[in-house]
Write a protein that holds these residues in place. Structure first.
Motif, mmCIF file in Angstrom:
data_model
loop_
_atom_site.group_PDB
_atom_site.id
_atom_site.type_symbol
_atom_site.label_atom_id
_atom_site.label_comp_id
_atom_site.label_asym_id
_atom_site.label_seq_id
_atom_site.Cartn_x
_atom_site.Cartn_y
_atom_site.Cartn_z
ATOM 1 N N SER A 293 32.010 16.884 -47.615
ATOM 2 C CA SER A 293 32.601 16.266 -46.426
ATOM 3 C C SER A 293 32.636 14.750 -46.543
ATOM 4 O O SER A 293 33.659 14.114 -46.225
ATOM 5 C CB SER A 293 31.807 16.685 -45.188
ATOM 6 O OG SER A 293 32.294 16.052 -44.028
ATOM 7 N N SER A 351 28.603 16.805 -40.921
ATOM 8 C CA SER A 351 27.488 16.315 -41.740
ATOM 9 C C SER A 351 26.282 16.037 -40.848
ATOM 10 O O SER A 351 25.143 16.359 -41.192
ATOM 11 C CB SER A 351 27.888 15.047 -42.496
ATOM 12 O OG SER A 351 28.957 15.284 -43.393
ATOM 13 N N HIS A 552 33.649 17.279 -33.887
ATOM 14 C CA HIS A 552 34.479 17.622 -35.051
ATOM 15 C C HIS A 552 35.881 18.027 -34.616
ATOM 16 O O HIS A 552 36.881 17.560 -35.181
ATOM 17 C CB HIS A 552 33.812 18.753 -35.836
ATOM 18 C CG HIS A 552 34.691 19.366 -36.889
ATOM 19 N ND1 HIS A 552 34.989 18.723 -38.079
ATOM 20 C CD2 HIS A 552 35.357 20.556 -36.926
ATOM 21 C CE1 HIS A 552 35.783 19.489 -38.807
ATOM 22 N NE2 HIS A 552 36.021 20.599 -38.134
#
Length: 556
Positions: A293, A351, A552
């Protein structure tokens, strides 16, 4: 870096088993007189066997004494010696938080070391970094010997384990690590600030101090507290890529080695490899997506036509890059070190979720000693569930697991989610009820602000100490609330596993038979992993959905 850590941890685990088994080692001639001096001054008989209750009494008593000593130093630094920069004393609530933080091996820092701490204060905290790590390793040794013995109520001597942990494990390795750091540019001096002229021609006052020694034990003992505010993102704590390797390998050494030491002590190396395999799978499942990521960068920035050939570099040091920063962020949250070489607040949302999960699970390697104790709870739960599934009385290492052990295990397993979620709920309600009064708490209200508060309580409960640093945490609420969480999350998860291990050790040993559940097989390892995943998923998914997962999807 991971391979190097495992390669060193294997012989270190054998060495640790020899130390606790009182076998001969090459450091005996040098360190035996040192140990004897400590015993003589303290009036301790290291050969006196203790019950599990006496071990816990010794641990809690000396931790209370160290807490009071730390409070005295931190609240009186302004007039005490070794303060060349004339830094002020701490307020009562900040001193409480800091003293609790370092005594409990958390090292949560609501201050910046270069402006908020004298050298005496730093050295006091560095001493607690040795002591708290030594306590964690020593109490794990108690559980190891409880697992080893067939039927006994005597489990060695706590002070023997503790002194040896400090003199035979922590101190020698810390000297080596500190030397490597000092020779690569990390300061090691008692002089005050240094005046330099920078490239722009401006005069700058640069903070320094006994940094190399502090950073060595900060990582070796999985403490994580930085000498400077930016921790190991600071160029004087972590000057180059070589020191970055040294620091990341150092913080992984003892948590890995303790797994192998357990196998040597109880003479069940296959079990230690099973445990190592479960922990490693969990670690890789968090680490690999995080690295991918961060290397791929932020899609919102890509849509602006800005090149991200180096990955998501917001909050990261160019000398380390996105991949090494992402690897460190998962290692430090899985292992509960809590040191940083980049700002976790600036990572991609998923993350940040993986960093949170590493602390929420809190048993994939974990901190020195206590990481195994947390995993031990899940072993007990998995054995009990497996026994019910096959219709047999649950047994672990020849001892029946009964109602008492299960009650303790369930209380400890549920304590971690309770502390995290209750604390976050209170903080969220407080802020939402009066956002103007508490505006200084959050620079990022919304999904990310919720993640910042969730992270702070997760870090406190996991004895980790890292933070999403967008949170304004040096306030009475955060200092006191996090201090209380750190106390409960440190000592109750130690008391529970030791009580279970002591209870099992006193029971009659039952030899293995054809119907005995094997606990050193991949099948049982999968069962333990499933129990861990279920507890974490059921407990924390709703909170994660409100924070990093929602953030996200807001990027799309």
């Amino acid at each position: 870096m991971f391979t190097l850590a495992v390669g060193i941890a294997l012989p270190l685990g054998r060495y640790i088993s020899k130390i606790y088994g009182n076998e001969k080692t090459w450091l005996d001639k040098l360190l035996n007189p040192v140990d004897q001096l400590f015993y003589k001054i303290s009036g301790i008989d290291p050969g006196k066997e203790m019950t599990w209750k006496q071990h816990l009494t010794a641990l809690l008593t000396i931790n209370l004494v160290w807490f009071l000593a730390a409070m005295f130093v931190l609240t009186n630094m302004s007039w005490l010696p070794m303060n060349p920069d004339n830094n002020p004393s701490m307020s009562g609530d900040l001193a409480f938080n800091t003293a609790v933080s370092f005594v409990t091996n958390t090292n949560l820092q609501h201050y910046s070391g270069e402006t908020g701490m004298s050298y005496l204060g730093q050295l006091t905290l560095m001493l607690w970094q040795f002591i708290s790590a030594g306590c964690g390793i020593a109490i794990a040794a108690v559980v190891f010997f409880a697992m080893k013995e067939r039927t006994t109520d005597k489990l060695g001597n706590f002070y023997f384990f503790f002194v040896r942990s400090c003199t035979r494990i922590l101190f020698p390795i810390a000297v080596v690590v500190a030397s490597l750091l000092a020779f690569n540019g990390t300061p090691m001096t008692f002089e005050g600030k240094d005046s330099i002229i920078n490239l722009q021609g401006d005069k700058v006052e640069v903070s320094r101090g006994p940094v190399a020694a502090f950073v060595a034990i900060k990582h070796l003992g999985t403490n994580g507290g930085g000498f400077f505010g930016p921790n190991s993102a600071h160029p004087l704590e972590n000057p180059n890529y070589f020191t970055n390797i040294v620091e990341i390998v150092t913080q992984m050494l003892i948590p890995l080695a303790m797994i192998f030491a357990m196998g040597f002590i109880i003479k069940r190396r296959k079990l230690s490899w099973t445990i190592f395999g479960v922990m490693t799978i969990g670690f890789l499942m968090l680490m690999i997506p995080t690295v991918v990521s961060e290397v791929n960068g932020n899609p919102a920035i890509s849509e602006m036509g800005i090149s991200q050939s180096m990955g998501n570099m917001e909050g990261k040091e160019v000398r380390f890059g996105a991949a090494a920063s992402a690897y460190w962020s998962i290692a430090t949250t899985v292992i509960s070190t809590g040191s940083i070489n980049s700002m976790h607040d600036s990572f991609m949302p998923l993350s940040g979720m993986n960093q949170l999960l590493g602390m929420m699970v809190n048993c994939f390697y974990g901190g020195v000693g206590v990481g195994f104790l947390n995993f031990y709870i899940f072993i007990i739960l998995a054995v009990f569930i497996s026994g019910l599934m096959v219709g047999r009385t649950p047994e672990f290492l020849g001892k029946k697991i009964e109602a008492r052990e299960m009650k303790i295990a369930m209380i400890i397993a549920l304590l971690h989610p309770l502390l995290i979620l209750a604390g976050t709920a209170i903080a969220s309600y407080t802020f939402a009820n009066d956002p103007e009064a508490y505006a200084s708490w959050l620079n990022n209200p919304g999904f990310h602000g919720f993640s910042e508060m969730l992270y702070e309580f997760t870090s406190s409960s996991a004895n980790n100490g890292s933070g999403f640093e967008g949170l304004g945490d040096n306030t009475p609420f955060w200092n006191i609330a996090c201090g209380i969480v750190m106390l409960m999350a440190r000592y109750l998860p130690i008391i529970g596993p030791v009580a279970i291990a002591g209870s099992l050790a006193a029971k009659k040993y039952i030899p293995e038979s054809a119907g005995t559940l094997k606990t050193d097989t991949p099948t049982f390892g999968l069962m333990v992993f499933a129990v861990i995943a279920l507890v974490a998923a059921l407990s924390f998914f709703p909170a994660l959905a409100l924070g990093p997962i929602a953030e996200h999807f807001s990027l799309k």
